[in-house]
Design an enzyme around this catalytic site. Structure first.
Site, PDB file in Angstrom:
ATOM      1  N   CYS A 152      14.751  18.426  35.843  1.00 47.55           N
ATOM      2  CA  CYS A 152      15.854  19.367  35.913  1.00 47.55           C
ATOM      3  C   CYS A 152      16.919  18.822  36.868  1.00 47.55           C
ATOM      4  O   CYS A 152      16.630  18.039  37.777  1.00 47.55           O
ATOM      5  CB  CYS A 152      15.350  20.719  36.402  1.00 47.55           C
ATOM      6  SG  CYS A 152      16.648  21.985  36.534  1.00 47.55           S
ATOM      7  N   ASP A 154      18.389  20.355  39.158  1.00 51.90           N
ATOM      8  CA  ASP A 154      18.263  21.004  40.463  1.00 51.90           C
ATOM      9  C   ASP A 154      18.043  19.968  41.569  1.00 51.90           C
ATOM     10  O   ASP A 154      17.193  19.091  41.461  1.00 51.90           O
ATOM     11  CB  ASP A 154      17.085  21.984  40.414  1.00 51.90           C
ATOM     12  CG  ASP A 154      17.055  22.918  41.598  1.00 51.90           C
ATOM     13  OD1 ASP A 154      16.925  22.432  42.734  1.00 51.90           O
ATOM     14  OD2 ASP A 154      17.131  24.142  41.397  1.00 51.90           O
ATOM     15  N   HIS A 220      10.396  22.997  36.983  1.00 47.35           N
ATOM     16  CA  HIS A 220      10.044  23.360  38.360  1.00 47.35           C
ATOM     17  C   HIS A 220       9.968  24.862  38.532  1.00 47.35           C
ATOM     18  O   HIS A 220      10.438  25.652  37.691  1.00 47.35           O
ATOM     19  CB  HIS A 220      11.041  22.754  39.352  1.00 47.35           C
ATOM     20  CG  HIS A 220      12.434  23.309  39.254  1.00 47.35           C
ATOM     21  ND1 HIS A 220      12.926  24.269  40.102  1.00 47.35           N
ATOM     22  CD2 HIS A 220      13.439  23.031  38.396  1.00 47.35           C
ATOM     23  CE1 HIS A 220      14.174  24.556  39.791  1.00 47.35           C
ATOM     24  NE2 HIS A 220      14.516  23.825  38.755  1.00 47.35           N
ATOM     25  N   CYS A 231      13.778  27.847  38.510  1.00 48.64           N
ATOM     26  CA  CYS A 231      14.836  27.120  37.800  1.00 48.64           C
ATOM     27  C   CYS A 231      15.975  28.062  37.428  1.00 48.64           C
ATOM     28  O   CYS A 231      15.776  29.026  36.683  1.00 48.64           O
ATOM     29  CB  CYS A 231      14.255  26.462  36.547  1.00 48.64           C
ATOM     30  SG  CYS A 231      15.464  25.457  35.653  1.00 48.64           S
TER      31      CYS A 231
END
Length: 490
Positions: A152, A154, A220, A231
């Site tokens: 991801c 992030d 995650h 997420c």
């Protein structure tokens, strides 16, 4: 291949682990932890963070002295001494006209620190090539000629390769997407390129060797605050994030097989990351390469179980945990074990992650203090392999703004409006692309793409750009690892 996404009971939480004190005040390390590796990583992380941590305090000092005599010279001297960079001279000299443009200094300081950290990263690091070559040889021993990871976007997953999984910089391909929803068409093109290299050049192995291309997706979640700090792209729902990544992996494999042939050399692996602790869930494929949301090895549980064992017993426990998962009954039951290479690969990832859990236990008390977003900038375009520090940057991989708009909107609107804009701080955006010096006209085309993406970003977030609350720094460089950044003029 069957249905890989299935209904069932809740996935459950990864339990926290805590440092164990033997009474001496010094926590003993895990028997499988790479202590020296942890020390090197801690020095790297701390040095990296220290360089950026001084930016706001220095700007506060500069802001406070803007009406003093010899302001420009004194401010520049302070920035060079504390930050190691020079600030834009004209901004400092114009401060007497209409106050100091602190937002511009924040953006410029962030970008100059970024350039310096990236360019200094490779100095004296000849060992990185040897590490990558050793890792690639090990991948081949596991029957994988390519390892391609899509985490991801992030920022809490930014350290996935170097810290969480402990894989060398140049040994694996990493591209981040919001929600780990990678571009299937682009990945099929990359798979085709890698297969062509095997056929034409025998790199990293010849085409007659029965090896596979491994595609990994990393979703995650948060064990501390699962309803709010998971997420963002999946509304903090762990199950939704895992299921979406699993569907994407299945679609990628299906795309390759439909385009080329059934049984094309593709394996897939799903990994979940607890961003509060760096613990991982490795979803073990079965003998038919199918994965389940409910069949995984939990490294946090493994860490607790093996904490007080000797090295040999701890290694055996990792093996047993994988075998127990392969043969589990009930939800997630699979059809036997994957091939031996996959089992070896999973075993190494788990043991590598045990070192990371020991790292978090020793240096962060077993649990990160910043469970939410704390990114400093957005990196747009192509991954910056040197930026492997947790929660430092949000990554939006894209070639055009049209295809990457959703990922950018998550970063700007859902992350940085809260982190920066609400405090009056601008959003620093680095637009980064690579060119191939061997291809005529490549540099000019990449430079044009960089400018197009910059222009589209400033247009899309016009409400911020008109107030000086977003700024773009354009950099390009040759695709070779270790190439220096080439900043472009606005």
């Amino acid at each position: 291949m069957g249905t890989e996404s299935e209904a069932g009971p809740e996935l459950g939480e990864v339990g926290r682990y805590a440092p164990v004190d033997d009474g001496s005040g010094v926590r003993p390390g895990h028997p499988l932890a790479d202590v020296r590796g942890n020390e090197r990583l801690q020095a790297f992380e701390q040095g990296f963070r220290d360089r950026f941590a001084d930016l706001i305090p220095v700007l506060r000092e500069i802001h406070a002295m803007q009406h003093e005599k010899d302001f420009a010279e004194r401010a520049q001297s302070l920035a060079e001494r504390r930050l190691g960079v020079r600030l834009p001279r004209q901004v400092l000299e114009d401060a007497w006209i209409n106050h100091l443009d602190t937002r511009r200094l924040y953006l410029d300081g962030s970008f100059r620190l970024f350039d310096r950290m990236v360019n200094e990263y490779w100095a004296g690091r000849d060992d990185l090539v040897a590490e990558a070559e050793s890792a690639i040889a090990w991948f081949l021993d596991c029957d994988f000629h390519e390892v391609d990871i899509s985490p991801c976007s992030d920022g809490r997953l930014l350290g996935l390769r170097r810290f969480i999984l402990r894989l060398p910089d140049m040994a694996v391909r990493v591209k981040s997407y919001a929600g780990a929803l990678f571009d299937i068409e682009e990945d099929v093109r990359h798979w085709t390129k890698r297969e062509l290299l095997r056929f034409r050049e025998g790199r990293p192995t010849t085409a007659d060797v029965p090896s596979r291309y491994l595609k990994v997706a990393a979703y995650h979640y948060s064990s501390a605050d699962p309803d709010h700090q998971g997420c963002t792209a999946h509304a903090s729902c762990e199950r939704e994030a895992a299921d979406a990544a699993l569907r994407q992996l299945r679609a990628f494999r299906q795309a390759v097989e439909n385009t080329y042939c059934c049984g094309a050399s593709v394996d897939t692996l799903l990994i979940g990351v607890d961003t509060d602790t760096d613990a991982i869930k490795v979803h073990v494929p079965d003998g038919d390469t199918r994965m389940s949301l409910y069949r995984f090895v939990d490294s946090a549980a493994l860490y607790r179980e093996t904490q007080d064992m000797n090295e040999q017993d701890a290694s055996l426990a990792v093996y047993r945990a994988i075998q127990d998962t392969v043969h589990q009954q009930g939800w997630g039951t699979g059809n036997g074990a994957p091939h031996e290479g996959m089992l070896r690969f999973i075993s190494r990832l788990l043991m590598n992650n045990l070192s990371q859990l020991d790292y978090v236990a020793r240096y962060h008390g077993g649990h990160y203090a910043d469970v939410g977003h704390r990114e400093r900038m957005i990196i747009v375009g192509q991954e910056v392999e040197e930026m492997q520090v947790r929660n430092f940057a949000y990554i939006a991989h894209l070639d055009t703004m049209e295809e990457g708009a959703e990922s950018m909107d998550v970063g700007v609107n859902k992350v940085f409006r809260k982190l920066n804009v609400e405090r009056g701080l601008p959003v620093p955006v680095v637009v980064h692309f690579r060119y191939d010096r061997k291809v005529p006209g490549s540099r000019e085309r990449v430079e044009a793409r960089c400018r197009r993406v910059r222009d589209e970003i400033m247009k899309r977030y016009r409400d911020l750009s008109e107030k000086g609350l977003i700024g773009c720094h354009m950099v390009i460089r040759d695709k070779r690892s270790g190439s220096q950044l080439e900043p472009l003029e606005a």
